[in-house]
Scaffold this motif. Structure first.
Motif: not given
Length: 218
Positions: A161-169, A198-218
């Protein structure tokens, strides 16, 4: 101006076969009039964020209406102007932006070698090859080693992800500004990179909040 000196020095290393040239002041004035004529009625064009008086037409292609413009912040753009030609899918005004004059010259010199010497248009850089290897490694490890696949996928995914963004920059590509244009000649793996980002960004947007919610429930 440092960028103009750099561009001139690059041009000076080639003979009369070189496909670009430095226009004189009179031609620069004509180019700027044409740029304003073709862009003034569209305030949404990215180039209109700059004052026309601050934009410098640094070079022009000998056979096409392609002009290299240098902006005051060091950003460069190669613009294909129409000069009265009817716009269609093959003949339309478009810009390719670069983060620096160095990136723009790499593109111009690559274009020259392709046009004059017949080099392959699609050439993978070392970074492109590294991105492909990382992606394949990520995919293989994900399938072959289920127990650690989550950790491996995350680590390799972040690196890629970082390599691609550096390439774009470094190339000056902006996904939100340039996504409708064809930049494959500038960044050979661009279409695949956009899909991956695009795929990784969507996964991050969905995955991080989901991980936080699951962690709070545990």
């Amino acid at each position: 101006m440092e960028d103009l000196t750099f561009i001139q020095s690059c041009f000076d290393t080639y003979d009369e076969t070189f496909t670009w040239y430095i226009p004189d002041e009179a031609e620069k004035a004509v180019i700027m009039e044409q740029l304003e004529k073709e862009t003034y009625d569209n305030p949404h064009m990215y180039i209109n964020k700059y004052e026309k008086k601050d934009i410098i037409p640094a070079a022009k292609h000998k056979a096409r209406n392609d002009i290299l413009f240098v902006m005051p912040d060091g950003v460069c753009a190669i613009a294909h102007l129409l000069y009265g030609k009817k716009a269609d899918e093959k003949e339309d005004i478009h810009f390719i932006f670069f983060s620096s004059s160095s990136s723009a010259m790499k593109y111009i010199l690559k274009q020259y070698r392709t046009e004059y010497y017949g080099e392959k248009e699609f050439v993978l850089s070392q970074r492109d090859k590294s991105e492909i290897i990382l992606f394949l490694l990520q995919f293989v490890l994900f399938l072959a080693i289920p127990k650690i696949r989550n950790i491996v996928a995350v680590v390799l995914g972040i690196i890629l992800y970082i390599l691609i963004l550096v390439d774009w920059k470094e190339s000056g590509f902006n996904l939100f500004r340039d996504r409708k244009l064809d930049h494959v000649k500038v960044i050979p793996l661009l279409r695949y990179q956009i899909a991956y980002i695009s795929i990784i960004t969507v996964m991050l947007i969905i995955g991080i909040p989901l991980a936080v919610i699951v962690g709070l429930k545990i």
